[in-house]
Design a protein around this motif. Structure first.
Motif, mmCIF file in Angstrom:
data_model
loop_
_atom_site.group_PDB
_atom_site.id
_atom_site.type_symbol
_atom_site.label_atom_id
_atom_site.label_comp_id
_atom_site.label_asym_id
_atom_site.label_seq_id
_atom_site.Cartn_x
_atom_site.Cartn_y
_atom_site.Cartn_z
ATOM 1 N N THR A 40 0.836 -1.199 0.000
ATOM 2 C CA THR A 40 0.000 0.000 0.000
ATOM 3 C C THR A 40 0.868 1.245 0.000
ATOM 4 N N ARG A 41 0.433 2.230 -0.761
ATOM 5 C CA ARG A 41 1.088 3.547 -0.733
ATOM 6 C C ARG A 41 0.030 4.618 -0.935
ATOM 7 N N THR A 42 0.375 5.826 -0.564
ATOM 8 C CA THR A 42 -0.550 6.941 -0.702
ATOM 9 C C THR A 42 -0.023 7.898 -1.762
ATOM 10 N N GLU A 46 -4.694 12.129 -2.466
ATOM 11 C CA GLU A 46 -5.870 11.665 -1.730
ATOM 12 C C GLU A 46 -6.160 10.190 -1.971
ATOM 13 N N HIS A 47 -5.377 9.553 -2.816
ATOM 14 C CA HIS A 47 -5.638 8.171 -3.205
ATOM 15 C C HIS A 47 -4.767 7.188 -2.421
ATOM 16 N N THR A 48 -5.371 6.094 -2.051
ATOM 17 C CA THR A 48 -4.646 4.965 -1.480
ATOM 18 C C THR A 48 -4.506 3.939 -2.590
ATOM 19 N N LEU A 69 -8.197 -0.891 4.919
ATOM 20 C CA LEU A 69 -8.003 0.429 4.314
ATOM 21 C C LEU A 69 -9.269 1.274 4.409
ATOM 22 N N ALA A 127 -9.650 5.304 4.285
ATOM 23 C CA ALA A 127 -9.361 5.497 2.859
ATOM 24 C C ALA A 127 -10.684 5.668 2.104
#
Length: 118
Positions: free
Chosen positions: A7-9, A12-14, A37, A42
């Motif tokens: 997972t990464r950001t 505003e999106h995961t 999430l 998220a």
């Protein structure tokens, strides 16, 4: 084959990067991670299927469940997929009409929340 979840950001999106095989054995791990999430706040999730070698109906069900959950929470959900065998599965099941499908993570994020399923 093993399932990998990273997972990464990005803004505003995961972004959840999935690798390996998503099947009846590994789909519960994917479901758990997506729920973590979403329950963790998220709201704009992009699932990158670029390293997925196999996706069965159980995996499709997990993705549909996450889409419904995010929409109910006012969020968005998009898939990144450029592999023809996987795209064929989405076309055959008509899920290409349900999921926003993008060739890259940048394209999915560039489409904004409106382009990611809301």
């Amino acid at each position: 084959m093993e399932l990998s979840l990273t997972t990464r950001t990005v803004g505003e999106h995961t972004v959840l990067e999935v690798g390996g095989e998503v099947d009846v054995y590994t789909a519960p791990r994917l479901r758990e991670r997506l729920l973590e999430l979403i329950d963790g706040g998220a709201r704009h999730v992009v699932v990158d299927l670029g390293r997925v070698d196999f996706l069965d109906s159980t995996g499709l069900g997990v993705l549909v469940g996450a889409l419904k959950r995010l929409r109910a929470a006012g969020g968005s959900f998009a898939l990144v997929c450029d592999k023809e065998p996987l795209l064929k599965i989405f076309r055959i099941t008509a899920l290409d009409q349900v999921f926003p499908l993008h060739p890259t993570v940048d394209a999915a994020i560039g489409a904004g929340p409106a382009g990611t399923g809301v």
